[in-house]
Write an enzyme that holds these catalytic residues in place. Structure first.
Site, mmCIF file in Angstrom:
data_model
loop_
_atom_site.group_PDB
_atom_site.id
_atom_site.type_symbol
_atom_site.label_atom_id
_atom_site.label_comp_id
_atom_site.label_asym_id
_atom_site.label_seq_id
_atom_site.Cartn_x
_atom_site.Cartn_y
_atom_site.Cartn_z
ATOM 1 N N ARG A 85 48.196 25.595 12.111
ATOM 2 C CA ARG A 85 47.599 24.452 12.827
ATOM 3 C C ARG A 85 47.122 24.930 14.191
ATOM 4 O O ARG A 85 47.895 25.521 14.953
ATOM 5 C CB ARG A 85 48.606 23.314 13.012
ATOM 6 N N GLU A 114 46.924 26.295 21.466
ATOM 7 C CA GLU A 114 47.668 27.360 20.799
ATOM 8 C C GLU A 114 47.376 27.326 19.308
ATOM 9 O O GLU A 114 46.845 26.344 18.773
ATOM 10 C CB GLU A 114 49.167 27.223 21.035
ATOM 11 N N ASN A 122 49.419 27.706 15.809
ATOM 12 C CA ASN A 122 50.757 27.708 15.221
ATOM 13 C C ASN A 122 50.712 28.350 13.840
ATOM 14 O O ASN A 122 49.953 27.904 12.969
ATOM 15 C CB ASN A 122 51.265 26.273 15.092
ATOM 16 N N SER A 169 54.158 21.365 11.638
ATOM 17 C CA SER A 169 54.781 20.134 11.161
ATOM 18 C C SER A 169 53.812 18.964 11.044
ATOM 19 O O SER A 169 52.685 19.014 11.541
ATOM 20 C CB SER A 169 55.923 19.753 12.096
ATOM 21 N N LYS A 221 52.724 33.569 21.862
ATOM 22 C CA LYS A 221 51.868 33.330 23.028
ATOM 23 C C LYS A 221 51.238 34.622 23.538
ATOM 24 O O LYS A 221 50.081 34.645 23.958
ATOM 25 C CB LYS A 221 52.698 32.684 24.145
ATOM 26 N N LYS A 238 53.822 29.841 30.336
ATOM 27 C CA LYS A 238 54.349 29.684 28.982
ATOM 28 C C LYS A 238 55.264 30.847 28.598
ATOM 29 O O LYS A 238 54.842 32.010 28.641
ATOM 30 C CB LYS A 238 53.202 29.609 27.967
ATOM 31 N N GLU A 290 58.536 28.193 20.874
ATOM 32 C CA GLU A 290 57.872 27.112 20.174
ATOM 33 C C GLU A 290 58.787 25.897 20.161
ATOM 34 O O GLU A 290 59.985 25.997 20.380
ATOM 35 C CB GLU A 290 57.549 27.537 18.731
ATOM 36 N N GLY A 291 58.187 24.736 19.884
ATOM 37 C CA GLY A 291 59.005 23.558 19.655
ATOM 38 C C GLY A 291 58.924 22.485 20.720
ATOM 39 O O GLY A 291 59.523 21.436 20.589
ATOM 40 N N ARG A 348 48.216 13.702 18.268
ATOM 41 C CA ARG A 348 49.410 13.295 19.006
ATOM 42 C C ARG A 348 49.001 12.718 20.352
ATOM 43 O O ARG A 348 48.142 13.282 21.029
ATOM 44 C CB ARG A 348 50.354 14.492 19.208
#
Length: 567
Positions: free
Chosen positions: A222, A238, A240, A245, A403, A456, A460-461, A543
């Site tokens: 993604r 970024e 992923n 998810s 990253k 950064k 992740e998360g 989102r």
């Protein structure tokens, strides 16, 4: 990764309240989420080629269609027709840029009520953190997933651009993954100061030493974007490559919004046909099923690797449900510790769990140090990598998504090692500024103007990025005390969005806030030796979060799920 984090958010307004074609900083309901002096000074100081911008015009070739098909399922993921009701198909002329539209309290109450009923009936749910067993036992302690009441507007040109980029990013991940020396060299300094990255690189090194090749490679990615309000450019946050998810729940939110617009579109002046179909979960299931077919063992299973407590399990269960319902592929679900306890490598290199051969391992865990509390989890990860099972992702795909690799690929002439000139031009068009802390000029400027940057770490998360005064203090600390630890971070240009009034629904309550959003485009890539079996754009994730929030993860509690309204 599980949930993306954002530098700011995408540049667009909520459809019911904002006008994208003429930004107004004075509007009470639609305003810039930035100081106009910041980006212009930023671009002036750092030329476009240095900041990661392309000099070559972008050629938009259009968005791949997201085809859906009928089945015996109670829901049709990606099929807008399935949610229309009798009497709801009256033609509505959409208000493309309404500014501002007032929703009466009575209509708002009706919209919220209908949305909550629909969510409960159609599985738009997560585990309730207030209920202890909600992350371990399905059906216990369910609550609706947080969502935006109405979709958010996005110009179709940005949508087409993001879709067009997806197959290129898919191919890039695959090609970079094959260059083991590039991965090791690029992450060599990070390895010395970041224990998690070091352990991942150790596994990668062992695979290189035994010349382990991934003949069949599967990626479910993604790529996350925002539109910068100063430059009007779509910029990547970024990419992923592990645990991307919400393919399941994002489809449901798109269906929810089409349902609400079918019911109330005339009152709102909005057309449900402007919410694009979202077949992410169907296409992810198709990719996993095709990989299972390539493994060529009818008795083998697809194994989902999850966390011991997973309140987002229903997003994952939608995917496993479709694998069985549509493709007749059996799935099992295990944690890393369970894999270590129950798994074994057979003489032919196959991975067996409880006597079942595993054709595909699909990671929805393993992206965070928290997923490896003991050596047991690391042993499981190594065993998986040593096996012939198809990994989604492999250790190499996982490393490509770090990253630091993102920052390395933004350097001049690095993309050219892996892609043709036309593809490079398209990708560079969406690159934000990315720098190593070795760049003393950039670091100095970040200390002087921390509001222009995001710091950064290799995590992740959601909830990991550093902003503002905290960024300044961290940079000063790294310079004075822990110079070697600078390699554990990268600096990124902060993207400044436009905020607008939105209704964010959590725990049954509507919250009226100034909000900003982030667009994620899913992609699937499957290759067997030299044959590319699948390289497609696979739906989207939107989102939305309160504009005052820096981070953007839904599961981390910062954002809500949303869909898009094309204008």
């Amino acid at each position: 990764m599980g949930i993306g984090s954002c530098s700011s958010s995408i540049n667009h307004g909520h459809i019911a309240f904002s006008n994208l074609s003429s930004f107004s900083s004075s509007s009470a309901t639609h305003r810039r989420h930035y100081n106009p002096n910041y980006p212009s000074k930023f671009i002036h100081i750092f030329p476009r080629e240095v900041a990661g911008f392309a000099q070559i015009p972008l050629r938009i070739t259009g968005c791949q269609s997201m085809n859906s098909f009928s089945s015996s399922l109670p829901l049709s993921f990606g099929d807008s027709e399935s949610i229309e009701t009798e009497g709801s198909r009256e033609e509505v002329v959409p208000k493309l840029f309404p500014a501002p539209l007032s929703i009466s309290p009575l209509l708002l109450e009706k919209l919220v009520y209908d949305a909550l009923v629909w969510s409960s009936l159609n599985g738009l749910v997560v585990g309730d953190k207030a209920v202890k067993k909600s992350g371990t036992i399905p059906g216990v302690g369910m609550v609706h997933a947080p969502f935006s009441l109405l979709p958010s507007a996005l110009r179709e040109s940005y949508w087409k651009q993001a879709c067009d980029l997806t197959p290129i990013f898919n191919e890039l991940v695959d090609r970079v993954s094959l260059d083991g020396e590039f991965l090791q060299n690029s992450l060599s300094r990070t390895k010395k100061v970041d224990a998690f990255t070091s352990r991942l690189l150790d596994i990668h090194s062992k695979m290189m030493e035994i010349n382990k090749k991934e003949v069949i490679r599967l990626g479910l990615h993604r790529s996350d974007y925002m539109v910068d309000a100063e430059t009007n450019l779509l910029l990547q946050i970024e990419l992923n490559t592990i645990s991307s998810s919400f393919p399941g729940l994002s489809c449901l939110v798109s269906n929810l919004h089409r349902y609400l617009l079918n019911q109330h579109g005339k009152e709102l002046g909005l057309d449900s046909n402007s919410v694009p179909g979202n077949a992410a979960v169907r296409q992810f299931a198709e990719a996993l099923a095709k990989a299972w077919t390539e493994y060529d063992n009818e008795r083998a299973v697809v194994m989902f690797v999850g966390q011991p407590e997973e309140r987002n399990m229903y997003d994952q269960h939608w995917l496993s449900f479709l694998l069985k319902e549509i493709h007749s592929v059996n799935t099992i679900r295990k944690t890393l510790s369970e894999i270590d306890a129950e798994g074994e490598l057979l003489l032919d290199g196959s991975l067996a769990i409880g006597g079942q051969i595993v054709a595909v391992v699909y990671f929805r865990a393993g992206y965070s140090p928290n997923d490896y509390p003991s050596e047991s989890e690391w042993d499981a990860r190594l065993m998986i990598e040593q096996s012939t099972t198809i990994k989604c992702p492999s250790i190499t795909y996982h490393l490509v998504g770090t990253k630091k690799i993102q920052q390395e690929l933004a350097k001049p002439m690095v993309l050219e090692r892996f892609l043709e000139a036309e593809e490079v031009a398209k990708l560079r068009k969406c690159f934000a500024g990315l720098w190593s802390l070795d760049d003393s000029e950039i670091t100095k400027h970040a200390i002087e103007r921390p509001e222009l940057f995001v710091l950064k770490p290799q995590r992740e998360g959601g909830g990991n990025n550093i902003y503002g005064d905290d960024l300044k203090e961290m940079l000063l600390k790294l310079q004075q005390e822990k110079i070697e630890e600078q390699a554990a971070y990268i600096l990124m240009q902060r993207i400044f969005p436009t905020s607008s009034l939105s209704y964010l629904i959590r725990e049954g309550i509507s919250h009226e806030n100034q909000a900003i959003s982030e667009l994620g485009i899913y992609g699937a890539y499957l290759r067997n030796n030299d044959k590319v079996i699948m390289n497609e754009q696979c739906g989207y994730l939107m989102r939305t979060k309160v504009s005052s929030s820096n981070e953007g993860g839904v599961a981390a509690g910062f954002a809500v799920l949303d869909s898009i309204y094309l204008t």
